[in-house]
Every structure is written in C-alpha cells, then in structure tokens.
Design a protein around this motif. Sequence first.
Motif, PDB file in Angstrom:
ATOM      1  N   GLU A  50      45.073  31.827  68.113  1.00  0.00           N
ATOM      2  CA  GLU A  50      45.339  30.541  68.764  1.00  0.00           C
ATOM      3  C   GLU A  50      44.947  30.569  70.235  1.00  0.00           C
ATOM      4  OE1 GLU A  50      49.403  29.635  68.138  1.00  0.00           O
ATOM      5  OE2 GLU A  50      49.203  29.349  65.954  1.00  0.00           O
ATOM      6  N   CYS A  73      33.114  25.620  61.728  1.00  0.00           N
ATOM      7  CA  CYS A  73      33.555  26.362  62.908  1.00  0.00           C
ATOM      8  C   CYS A  73      33.133  25.628  64.166  1.00  0.00           C
ATOM      9  CB  CYS A  73      32.962  27.773  62.911  1.00  0.00           C
ATOM     10  SG  CYS A  73      33.526  28.832  61.556  1.00  0.00           S
ATOM     11  N   SER A 119      37.466  27.980  66.572  1.00  0.00           N
ATOM     12  CA  SER A 119      38.303  27.636  65.425  1.00  0.00           C
ATOM     13  C   SER A 119      37.416  27.426  64.210  1.00  0.00           C
ATOM     14  CB  SER A 119      39.126  26.377  65.707  1.00  0.00           C
ATOM     15  OG  SER A 119      38.255  25.280  65.962  1.00  0.00           O
ATOM     16  N   CYS A 120      37.908  27.870  63.062  1.00  0.00           N
ATOM     17  CA  CYS A 120      37.195  27.687  61.798  1.00  0.00           C
ATOM     18  C   CYS A 120      38.165  27.076  60.786  1.00  0.00           C
ATOM     19  CB  CYS A 120      36.656  29.013  61.271  1.00  0.00           C
ATOM     20  SG  CYS A 120      35.316  29.714  62.269  1.00  0.00           S
TER      21      CYS A 120
END
Length: 201
Positions: A50, A73, A119-120
């Motif tokens: 995160e 992504c 992020s993915c």
Amino acid sequence: MTSDSVQPAPPRRTLIWFAVGSFVIGLVLAGLFAWRIVQTAPKSPEPIGESTVHLEKDGLTVYSSTPVLSPTCEAKDSNGSDVPLSPVSGSELLTINSETWYVVVRSVKPVPPGDYVISCADDETGTTYAVGPRDSVAGFVVSIFGLIGSVLIFFGLGLVLLILALVRRRRTNRPSNTFPTYRTGPDPGADPRPDDRPQDS
C-alpha cells in the motif's frame, strides 16, 4: 681469402608488442564486462504494498509470483503523474533464491530512480506483485558472454602472437653455418720445397 659469416639482424619485437596490446585490450574489455555483470545482475523485486516503492535504478518492471493474463497495472511517480506501461512480448521470468517471478509489464521508457506508487487489479488470484529495475535478464546474459568472449579472443590471440615471437627469436639466435677459411701461399708448418732450400756453395 677469408669468408666471414654474416650475423643476422636482431629480431623485431613487433609481434611481442601486438601480443602485449592484445592482452591489454582483453583485460580492459573483461573489466568492463565484469562491471556490467555486477550492474545488471538480477535482484529480487520488491513486493508491491500500500505504500510507495523506492527504485534505486532506472526502472521499472512489474513482476507476478504466478503466471497471470494481462492484469491491469498502474504506476505513478512521486508527483502523481502516470508512468506509461506496456506488456512484454513473449514470456520472461526471473528466478532468484528458488523464487520465480514472471514479468507482467514494463515501463515504456526507463524512469529515474525514486519513489513510485504501483497497483495491479487482480481479484481472482492471490498473486503477489513486485517491482524491480527495467533491465531485462538478456542484458545480464550478454554481459557474461561478452566477458567470456573477450577473454578467449584477445587473450588467445595474444598468446598465439607471443608464441610466434618466441619461435622467431629462437630461430634468429640459432648459430649459423660457419664457412671455412681459405689462405693462399705456402703453409707455414710445411717443409720448404727443394727449390727454396739454400744451395751449397
């Protein structure tokens, strides 16, 4: 009449200098490729969490712990700007410490070291995603072959030239055939001829 043997000219050291130059070039190239191997040696990617991910080298490449089909992504730099990503062509994987990582996407252009948010979206599998430098394994492999090639080619060539130079010098320093010496006139150690003996008065 005396025929003196002709002394050969001293051997030229051109081959020796070429051999030394070949050794030096091989040593320099081997050092460059060894440095490149250290720089491109694969390292374990950093898992995506995160928080932000810090890249110490130009990047970036996103990996997955299991093979996945084109996950979505996104990557943003420290200023919040989007980093363009593109899927890889073919299959690329990285195995380090018995862990296998599969290349998912890679930045279109190398981005500078720094902090990035990646992020993915993957709700179907429990795949772990990680990020690492943009360098591919191909660069590491090419550096290894370059090191081996520079050692074999230039050191081998230098050794051959050095052997040829030593063989040529040995042949040049080998004693040449001596020619007999010819003299005219009577032999000083022989008895005088009858005509040359003193006459009795």
